[in-house]
Design an enzyme around this catalytic site. Structure first.
Site, PDB file in Angstrom:
ATOM      1  N   HIS A   7      -1.318   0.793   5.454  1.00  0.00           N
ATOM      2  CA  HIS A   7      -1.696   0.797   6.877  1.00  0.00           C
ATOM      3  C   HIS A   7      -2.731   1.873   7.219  1.00  0.00           C
ATOM      4  O   HIS A   7      -3.304   1.841   8.303  1.00  0.00           O
ATOM      5  CB  HIS A   7      -0.445   0.940   7.760  1.00  0.00           C
ATOM      6  CG  HIS A   7       0.123   2.322   7.840  1.00  0.00           C
ATOM      7  ND1 HIS A   7       1.219   2.730   7.110  1.00  0.00           N
ATOM      8  CD2 HIS A   7      -0.239   3.402   8.576  1.00  0.00           C
ATOM      9  CE1 HIS A   7       1.508   3.977   7.391  1.00  0.00           C
ATOM     10  NE2 HIS A   7       0.628   4.417   8.285  1.00  0.00           N
ATOM     11  N   ASP A  51       3.696  -1.288   1.774  1.00  0.00           N
ATOM     12  CA  ASP A  51       2.844  -0.273   2.400  1.00  0.00           C
ATOM     13  C   ASP A  51       2.225   0.669   1.361  1.00  0.00           C
ATOM     14  O   ASP A  51       2.237   1.893   1.528  1.00  0.00           O
ATOM     15  CB  ASP A  51       3.635   0.527   3.435  1.00  0.00           C
ATOM     16  CG  ASP A  51       2.715   1.223   4.444  1.00  0.00           C
ATOM     17  OD1 ASP A  51       1.546   0.822   4.547  1.00  0.00           O
ATOM     18  OD2 ASP A  51       3.172   2.178   5.099  1.00  0.00           O
ATOM     19  N   SER A  82       0.889   9.990   7.077  1.00  0.00           N
ATOM     20  CA  SER A  82       1.052   8.756   6.308  1.00  0.00           C
ATOM     21  C   SER A  82       0.244   8.813   5.017  1.00  0.00           C
ATOM     22  O   SER A  82      -0.936   9.168   5.025  1.00  0.00           O
ATOM     23  CB  SER A  82       0.588   7.550   7.136  1.00  0.00           C
ATOM     24  OG  SER A  82       1.415   7.360   8.256  1.00  0.00           O
TER      25      SER A  82
END
Length: 269
Positions: free
Chosen positions: A88, A130, A203
């Site tokens: 993402h 992910d 992230s």
């Protein structure tokens, strides 16, 4: 006891002349104390390699800020020339369900080690887990992090991450494993739950154990719906529902999920 330098006869320490050959005996001119002499004969203690400062310094060399035209995240170097980050961070899904990958992806290290800006290219992506595997376009190689054995990750284990929260410079966060095998219905299938508070930009950061091995990769925070936000409208104040992250409840993609993505490219054996 000491010996005469001329005839080799055994002498008492306080004797200044050898009784056998008459030679003068050299005095001990060392001014070191007994404690100093003992210190020089004792091996020095090795640097403590199990401290937060040491681990942070070691891992920081392998962490990069990942930047696209509309997002900033974190990644880490693997196998010298690869960068692993979240899917993402470098992609999104449009209204029709199509996967859109950023055309330009760049990476930079902490300026403490490298002030250059590098271009990355996408090799593999797994949206369900992910995970995204990138590679430096330039023929370069950097210090890398190793992936841990997922079966040995335990509840209560101390862990830490280094990332770029909200795009700021590299920051260290530590905590513990809350659940090593968490099941979620959402952003990733196999995740590790921690008690760390992370933010956007973290992230893709490596979740490391105290051996500096990567047990997972920071992916997302648990969110909750809050209706305590008031805004002004033409018709007066109105209550606005917003989703906010829950502090101390974050999730990381497991090292096994990362390995599976690498195995598709025959990189991880």
């Amino acid at each position: 006891m000491k010996k005469c330098n001329i005839c080799g006869s055994a002498l008492h320490d306080d004797v200044e002349r050898c009784p056998m050959c008459g030679a003068l005996v050299e005095k001990n001119i060392s001014t070191k104390t007994q404690e100093e002499n003992e210190e020089t004969t004792q091996p020095r203690l090795k640097e403590d390699t199990n401290t937060s400062a040491y681990n942070a310094e070691k891992v920081l060399r392998s962490v990069v800020r990942v930047m696209t035209d509309n997002s900033v995240g974190t990644g880490f170097v693997y196998d010298g020339n690869l960068v692993i980050t979240n899917a993402h961070v470098i992609s999104n899904v449009d209204g029709k369900g199509n996967l859109l990958v950023s055309r330009i992806i760049r990476a930079s290290f902490s300026e403490k080690f490298d002030k250059k800006l590098y271009v990355l290219e996408l090799l593999n992506i797994d949206v369900k887990e992910d995970v995204a595997i990138l590679r430096f376009v330039d023929n370069v190689s950097f210090p890398s992090l190793a992936l841990a054995d997922q079966s040995k990750v335990a509840m209560g284990e101390e862990v830490f991450t280094i990332g770029c929260p909200l795009g700021f410079d590299f920051s260290y966060i530590n905590g513990h494993i809350s659940n090593p095998n968490k099941k979620t219905d959402g952003k990733a299938n196999r995740v590790i739950q921690t008690d760390m508070t992370v933010n956007h930009g973290n992230s893709g950061g490596p979740l490391c154990n105290m051996k500096c091995e990567v047990v997972g990769m920071i992916s997302f925070n648990e969110m909750h719906k809050s209706e305590d936000n008031m805004i002004d409208t033409p018709n007066g104040p109105a209550r606005l529902a917003m989703y906010k992250p829950i502090d101390g409840m974050s999730f990381a993609v497991t090292s096994d999920a990362i390995k599976d993505c690498l195995q598709v490219m025959k990189i991880y054996q």
